[in-house]
Motif scaffolding. Structure first.
Motif, PDB file in Angstrom:
ATOM      1  N   LEU A 137      11.029  44.039 -23.325  1.00 37.46           N
ATOM      2  CA  LEU A 137      10.851  44.993 -24.422  1.00 37.46           C
ATOM      3  C   LEU A 137       9.374  45.301 -24.620  1.00 37.46           C
ATOM      4  CD1 LEU A 137      11.763  46.615 -26.855  1.00 37.46           C
ATOM      5  CD2 LEU A 137      11.837  44.495 -28.184  1.00 37.46           C
ATOM      6  N   ALA A 138       8.529  44.280 -24.640  1.00 38.53           N
ATOM      7  CA  ALA A 138       7.090  44.495 -24.809  1.00 38.53           C
ATOM      8  C   ALA A 138       6.521  45.307 -23.652  1.00 38.53           C
ATOM      9  CB  ALA A 138       6.375  43.144 -24.922  1.00 38.53           C
ATOM     10  N   ILE A 139       6.960  45.009 -22.442  1.00 39.22           N
ATOM     11  CA  ILE A 139       6.458  45.715 -21.258  1.00 39.22           C
ATOM     12  C   ILE A 139       6.865  47.181 -21.288  1.00 39.22           C
ATOM     13  CG2 ILE A 139       6.688  45.859 -18.753  1.00 39.22           C
ATOM     14  CD1 ILE A 139       6.959  42.745 -18.814  1.00 39.22           C
ATOM     15  N   VAL A 140       8.118  47.443 -21.690  1.00 43.68           N
ATOM     16  CA  VAL A 140       8.594  48.830 -21.759  1.00 43.68           C
ATOM     17  C   VAL A 140       7.816  49.614 -22.810  1.00 43.68           C
ATOM     18  CG1 VAL A 140      10.550  50.279 -22.417  1.00 43.68           C
ATOM     19  CG2 VAL A 140      10.901  48.352 -20.877  1.00 43.68           C
ATOM     20  N   VAL A 141       7.574  49.007 -23.964  1.00 44.79           N
ATOM     21  CA  VAL A 141       6.803  49.687 -25.006  1.00 44.79           C
ATOM     22  C   VAL A 141       5.410  50.046 -24.492  1.00 44.79           C
ATOM     23  CG1 VAL A 141       5.703  49.403 -27.260  1.00 44.79           C
ATOM     24  CG2 VAL A 141       8.070  48.680 -26.931  1.00 44.79           C
TER      25      VAL A 141
ATOM     26  N   PHE B 197      16.745  50.040 -26.395  1.00 44.16           N
ATOM     27  CA  PHE B 197      16.591  48.672 -25.921  1.00 44.16           C
ATOM     28  C   PHE B 197      16.118  47.754 -27.041  1.00 44.16           C
ATOM     29  CE2 PHE B 197      14.258  45.812 -22.651  1.00 44.16           C
ATOM     30  CZ  PHE B 197      15.313  44.898 -22.690  1.00 44.16           C
ATOM     31  N   ALA B 198      15.136  48.211 -27.837  1.00 40.46           N
ATOM     32  CA  ALA B 198      14.586  47.395 -28.923  1.00 40.46           C
ATOM     33  C   ALA B 198      15.657  47.058 -29.956  1.00 40.46           C
ATOM     34  CB  ALA B 198      13.430  48.133 -29.593  1.00 40.46           C
ATOM     35  N   ILE B 199      16.431  48.057 -30.345  1.00 41.33           N
ATOM     36  CA  ILE B 199      17.468  47.830 -31.363  1.00 41.33           C
ATOM     37  C   ILE B 199      18.489  46.823 -30.882  1.00 41.33           C
ATOM     38  CG2 ILE B 199      19.389  48.933 -32.586  1.00 41.33           C
ATOM     39  CD1 ILE B 199      17.690  51.476 -32.723  1.00 41.33           C
ATOM     40  N   HIS B 200      18.922  46.963 -29.625  1.00 37.77           N
ATOM     41  CA  HIS B 200      19.973  46.078 -29.128  1.00 37.77           C
ATOM     42  C   HIS B 200      19.456  44.716 -28.701  1.00 37.77           C
ATOM     43  CE1 HIS B 200      22.152  49.915 -29.001  1.00 37.77           C
ATOM     44  NE2 HIS B 200      23.248  49.182 -29.060  1.00 37.77           N
ATOM     45  N   THR B 201      18.152  44.579 -28.557  1.00 41.31           N
ATOM     46  CA  THR B 201      17.575  43.270 -28.238  1.00 41.31           C
ATOM     47  C   THR B 201      17.376  42.452 -29.506  1.00 41.31           C
ATOM     48  OG1 THR B 201      16.435  44.088 -26.269  1.00 41.31           O
ATOM     49  CG2 THR B 201      15.583  42.068 -27.244  1.00 41.31           C
ATOM     50  N   LEU B 202      16.947  43.087 -30.572  1.00 40.80           N
ATOM     51  CA  LEU B 202      16.566  42.373 -31.788  1.00 40.80           C
ATOM     52  C   LEU B 202      17.699  42.196 -32.782  1.00 40.80           C
ATOM     53  CD1 LEU B 202      13.054  43.994 -32.374  1.00 40.80           C
ATOM     54  CD2 LEU B 202      13.603  41.839 -31.226  1.00 40.80           C
ATOM     55  N   PHE B 203      18.801  42.939 -32.613  1.00 38.87           N
ATOM     56  CA  PHE B 203      19.922  42.827 -33.552  1.00 38.87           C
ATOM     57  C   PHE B 203      21.224  42.561 -32.807  1.00 38.87           C
ATOM     58  CE2 PHE B 203      16.727  45.409 -35.626  1.00 38.87           C
ATOM     59  CZ  PHE B 203      16.669  44.860 -36.904  1.00 38.87           C
ATOM     60  N   SER B 204      22.029  41.685 -33.363  1.00 37.49           N
ATOM     61  CA  SER B 204      23.307  41.352 -32.728  1.00 37.49           C
ATOM     62  C   SER B 204      24.355  42.426 -32.963  1.00 37.49           C
ATOM     63  CB  SER B 204      23.829  40.010 -33.267  1.00 37.49           C
ATOM     64  OG  SER B 204      22.915  38.975 -33.005  1.00 37.49           O
ATOM     65  N   GLU B 205      24.266  43.125 -34.094  1.00 39.71           N
ATOM     66  CA  GLU B 205      25.228  44.175 -34.420  1.00 39.71           C
ATOM     67  C   GLU B 205      24.497  45.468 -34.754  1.00 39.71           C
ATOM     68  OE1 GLU B 205      28.111  43.162 -37.352  1.00 39.71           O
ATOM     69  OE2 GLU B 205      28.415  41.131 -36.563  1.00 39.71           O
ATOM     70  N   VAL B 206      24.942  46.536 -34.130  1.00 37.12           N
ATOM     71  CA  VAL B 206      24.361  47.866 -34.374  1.00 37.12           C
ATOM     72  C   VAL B 206      25.506  48.849 -34.598  1.00 37.12           C
ATOM     73  CG1 VAL B 206      22.923  49.718 -33.465  1.00 37.12           C
ATOM     74  CG2 VAL B 206      22.394  47.337 -32.889  1.00 37.12           C
TER      75      VAL B 206
END
Length: 455
Positions: free
Chosen positions: A122-126, A384-393
């Motif tokens: 995630l950090a690399i993509v940002v 990617f960020a949303i689905h990495t940091l949260f279990s439910e979206v």
């Protein structure tokens, strides 16, 4: 003039392949750093020109860009070498992970490694999105095009090809009336006063390697050879063991998928998941995201996720074959039918794209496309960020727009902490990608085997 020794190019393409983490944005950033900034083999504008064409194609744009630049350097053997080497690390990694997943998916250390890698990526993509955006967004018009592309794909789920066509038309028409704003990506042959730091006339490809004129005879020959290579495995399977088997089904399905994967793996993920789970029964619900996690956290193109799908389908429906053996054979087949078209598209189209490189109308159209692609890649980063940091979206629709709303109570504290660590070492300490991923993996293992146990 003397050209670059082929052996030296091979070493660099191996380096590019090993460092090709972080999805298309990260992979393109790696190639830019090595090929444009360090080696000066290709100029900034020539690099972006090649990238624009690859963005138009179905399939993995980063792998196709490597193939294109390899072709510029050493023609067919260079393109094949760069393209194949780009795929090999990811293929081997995902094959090993697929075997571990099928046989040992519940082992804690495997889960811990996956958990730690995602925040690093995630950090690399940002970082890659920011860097590529700075290179392509050179004025307010390009910024607006990027923003509109992001809004269209993220909120209104407009298909990637439509965005590209609209951006290309905008660039083409806009260039007729406002050339200084749309003629952003300039060719090599500029007026003396137009040359800037982004157009390094001393780059190897621009100064020493002569362009190739397109030939209809060579084009038809290329199409025939690669269409034959593409279809050959399916013909052999169909003639030897028939069409009612897992291998023929997967080969045919992923051959079709190879020509509709505009926008990369995310764009076609839902389609593959639906077919693989509901229609074919190759995967169980939720396993596609595990496969995508493998592709996101290993070197190589994200579309390599299809290899995992093929492996699991053959593993489950192996018939009289050993399941692991069937999975390995399916991995080879699926990879073949996915990437052979990439070489077809590059070797067929690149001579014409190079020939038209000085055409201002084409250049302004491609400038518009490049700006739009920044918005599309940003969409992937946000997703990617949303689905990495949260279990439910949750997906909600308001005024015709889709809103991805995370359940704040499901924030993954471990992922958030590791993402902050990765961001710190990557952006502040300026660690490279492999070191950043390593510290994230170690953090993931510590979280799983210390903090999780205490919890």
């Amino acid at each position: 003039m003397e050209q670059l020794p082929f052996k030296e190019a091979i070493k660099v393409w191996i380096r590019v392949a090993i460092y090709s983490f972080g999805g298309p944005a990260g992979q393109i950033a790696v190639m830019h750093k090595i090929l444009v900034e360090e080696k000066k083999w290709i100029s900034e504008n020539r690099f972006l020109h090649a990238l624009n064409y690859c963005m138009l194609l179905p399939g993995p744009e980063a792998q196709q860009l490597a193939t294109y630049i390899g072709w510029l350097l050493h023609r067919t053997k260079g393109g094949l070498t760069a393209g194949i080497l780009f795929v090999i690390p990811g293929f081997v990694s995902i094959l090993i992970l697929s075997i571990l997943y099928a046989a040992y998916r519940d082992v804690g250390i495997v889960e811990a490694i996956f958990f730690g890698i995602k925040p690093a990526v995630l950090a690399i993509v940002v970082g890659a999105v920011i860097k590529i955006g700075k290179k392509a967004i050179k004025n307010e018009v390009m910024f607006v095009l990027a923003a509109l592309a992001f809004i269209a794909i993220f909120f209104f789920e407009v298909d990637f090809p439509y965005i590209i066509v609209a951006a290309g038309l905008t660039g083409f028409i806009g260039g007729k009336f406002w050339e200084e704003k749309f003629h952003v990506i300039k060719g090599h042959y500029l007026a003396e006063g137009d040359k800037d730091k982004d157009n390094d006339e001393n780059a190897l490809i621009d100064s020493k390697i002569q362009p190739v004129r397109p030939s209809l005879k060579k084009t038809l020959k290329t199409i025939f050879i690669f269409l034959t290579l593409w279809s050959l495995p399916l013909l052999i399977i169909g003639l030897v063991i028939g069409v009612e088997n897992i291998f023929f089904s997967e080969g045919l399905f992923f051959s079709k998928t190879a020509v509709v994967t505009f926008g990369g793996a995310y764009a076609v993920l839902a389609y593959i998941a639906q077919k693989a789970v509901e229609d074919y029964g190759w995967l169980q619900s939720g396993e596609m995201l595990d496969g995508l996690g493998m592709a996101e956290t290993t070197p190589g193109p994200l579309i390599q996720v299809v290899q995992f799908v093929g492996f699991m389908g053959a593993y489950r429906l192996s018939g009289s074959l050993d399941p692991i053996t069937a999975g390995i054979l399916a991995s080879l087949l699926v990879t073949w039918v996915t990437f052979i078209p990439c070489f077809l598209f590059i070797f067929t189209g690149a001579p014409y794209i190079e020939y038209l490189r000085g055409n201002k109308s084409l250049t302004t159209a491609l400038s518009g496309i490049t700006a739009a692609v920044v918005g599309v890649v940003l969409n992937l980063g946000v997703w990617f960020a949303i689905h990495t940091l949260f279990s439910e979206v949750n997906e909600k629709y308001l005024y015709g727009a889709r809103w991805l709303i995370p359940e704040w109570s499901t924030v993954n504290i471990g992922s958030l902490i590791i993402a902050l660590i990765a961001s710190f070492v990557y952006f502040i300490l300026k660690w490279d990608m492999l070191k950043t991923i390593l510290i994230s993996v170690l953090s993931g293992i510590i979280y799983f085997f210390i903090f999780k146990e205490l919890g």
